[in-house]
Scaffold this motif. Structure first.
Motif, PDB file in Angstrom:
ATOM      1  N   SER A  10       1.040  -1.341  -0.090  1.00  0.00           N
ATOM      2  CA  SER A  10      -0.137  -0.123   0.199  1.00  0.00           C
ATOM      3  C   SER A  10       0.920   1.271  -0.360  1.00  0.00           C
ATOM      4  O   SER A  10      -0.027   2.247  -0.206  1.00  0.00           O
ATOM      5  CB  SER A  10      -0.677  -0.275   1.258  1.00  0.00           C
ATOM      6  N   LEU A  11       1.872   0.864   0.789  1.00  0.00           N
ATOM      7  CA  LEU A  11       2.691   2.376   0.609  1.00  0.00           C
ATOM      8  C   LEU A  11       3.719   2.776   0.016  1.00  0.00           C
ATOM      9  O   LEU A  11       3.616   3.749  -1.369  1.00  0.00           O
ATOM     10  CB  LEU A  11       4.298   2.357   1.787  1.00  0.00           C
ATOM     11  N   ARG A  14       1.146   4.290  -3.169  1.00  0.00           N
ATOM     12  CA  ARG A  14       0.899   5.467  -2.629  1.00  0.00           C
ATOM     13  C   ARG A  14       1.911   6.263  -3.350  1.00  0.00           C
ATOM     14  O   ARG A  14       1.896   7.126  -3.711  1.00  0.00           O
ATOM     15  CB  ARG A  14       0.643   5.916  -1.036  1.00  0.00           C
ATOM     16  N   ARG A  17       1.591   6.407  -7.074  1.00  0.00           N
ATOM     17  CA  ARG A  17       0.810   7.638  -7.347  1.00  0.00           C
ATOM     18  C   ARG A  17       1.227   8.874  -7.427  1.00  0.00           C
ATOM     19  O   ARG A  17       0.874  10.094  -7.890  1.00  0.00           O
ATOM     20  CB  ARG A  17      -0.728   7.645  -6.102  1.00  0.00           C
ATOM     21  N   VAL A  18       2.196   9.413  -5.857  1.00  0.00           N
ATOM     22  CA  VAL A  18       2.240  10.708  -5.375  1.00  0.00           C
ATOM     23  C   VAL A  18       3.698  11.195  -7.025  1.00  0.00           C
ATOM     24  O   VAL A  18       3.777  12.164  -7.745  1.00  0.00           O
ATOM     25  CB  VAL A  18       3.168  10.941  -4.715  1.00  0.00           C
ATOM     26  N   SER A  21       1.632  11.951  -9.874  1.00  0.00           N
ATOM     27  CA  SER A  21       0.569  13.084  -9.668  1.00  0.00           C
ATOM     28  C   SER A  21       2.253  14.651  -9.756  1.00  0.00           C
ATOM     29  O   SER A  21       1.104  14.836 -10.575  1.00  0.00           O
ATOM     30  CB  SER A  21       0.256  13.893  -8.271  1.00  0.00           C
TER      31      SER A  21
END
Length: 127
Positions: A10-11, A14, A17-18, A21
Motif C-alpha cells: 500500500s505504501l 501511494r 501515485r505521488v 501526480s
C-alpha cells in the motif's frame, strides 16, 4: 528492490501515485510555460510589426511617415501620387514632406515650400 522488499504494497502504491501526480503537475506546468512563451513571442512579433510599420501622423493631413529624409528641397513636383509628412523623431530629425510621384520615386520637400502649401490647402478644400 531493497525498498520494495522492506515497504508494504500500500505504501508503494501511494508513492507511485505521488510520483505520477507530480509528473502530471510537471507536465501541466511545462504546458503552461510553453503557452506563455508562445504568447510572449506573439506579443513581441506584433510589437515588432507595429514598430516597423509606418506610424500615423497626428497632423490633419493624415499623412504617413514612410522613410527618413536627411535633405529636402523646394523643388516643385508634378504627377504626385501621394504625400507623407515626416515629423521629427528620435531616429529622424528633419521635418519634411515625402512626395511620391506616379513612377514611385520619392522626393523630400521642405514644409515651407509655397507650392506645397498651396497643394495642401487645395486638398483640404476638396476633402
Amino acid at each position: 528492490q531493497y525498498l520494495r522488499s522492506h515497504l508494504s504494497a500500500s505504501l508503494i502504491i501511494r508513492l507511485q501515485r505521488v510520483v505520477i501526480s507530480e509528473h502530471r503537475r510537471s507536465l501541466q506546468l511545462r504546458s503552461r510555460v510553453h503557452e506563455r512563451l508562445k504568447m510572449c513571442r506573439t506579443v513581441w512579433m506584433w510589437l515588432l510589426i507595429l514598430a516597423v510599420l509606418p506610424l500615423s501622423s497626428e497632423s490633419e493631413d493624415e499623412c504617413l511617415i514612410i522613410s527618413c529624409c536627411t535633405k529636402s528641397s523646394n523643388a516643385k513636383m508634378t504627377n504626385i501620387k501621394a504625400c507623407y509628412e515626416q515629423k521629427p523623431r528620435t531616429d529622424c530629425h528633419l521635418h519634411t514632406f515625402v512626395i511620391v510621384t506616379q513612377d514611385n520615386k520619392q522626393y523630400c520637400v521642405k514644409p515651407k515650400a509655397q507650392w506645397l502649401k498651396r497643394l495642401i490647402n487645395e486638398v483640404r478644400m476638396i476633402s
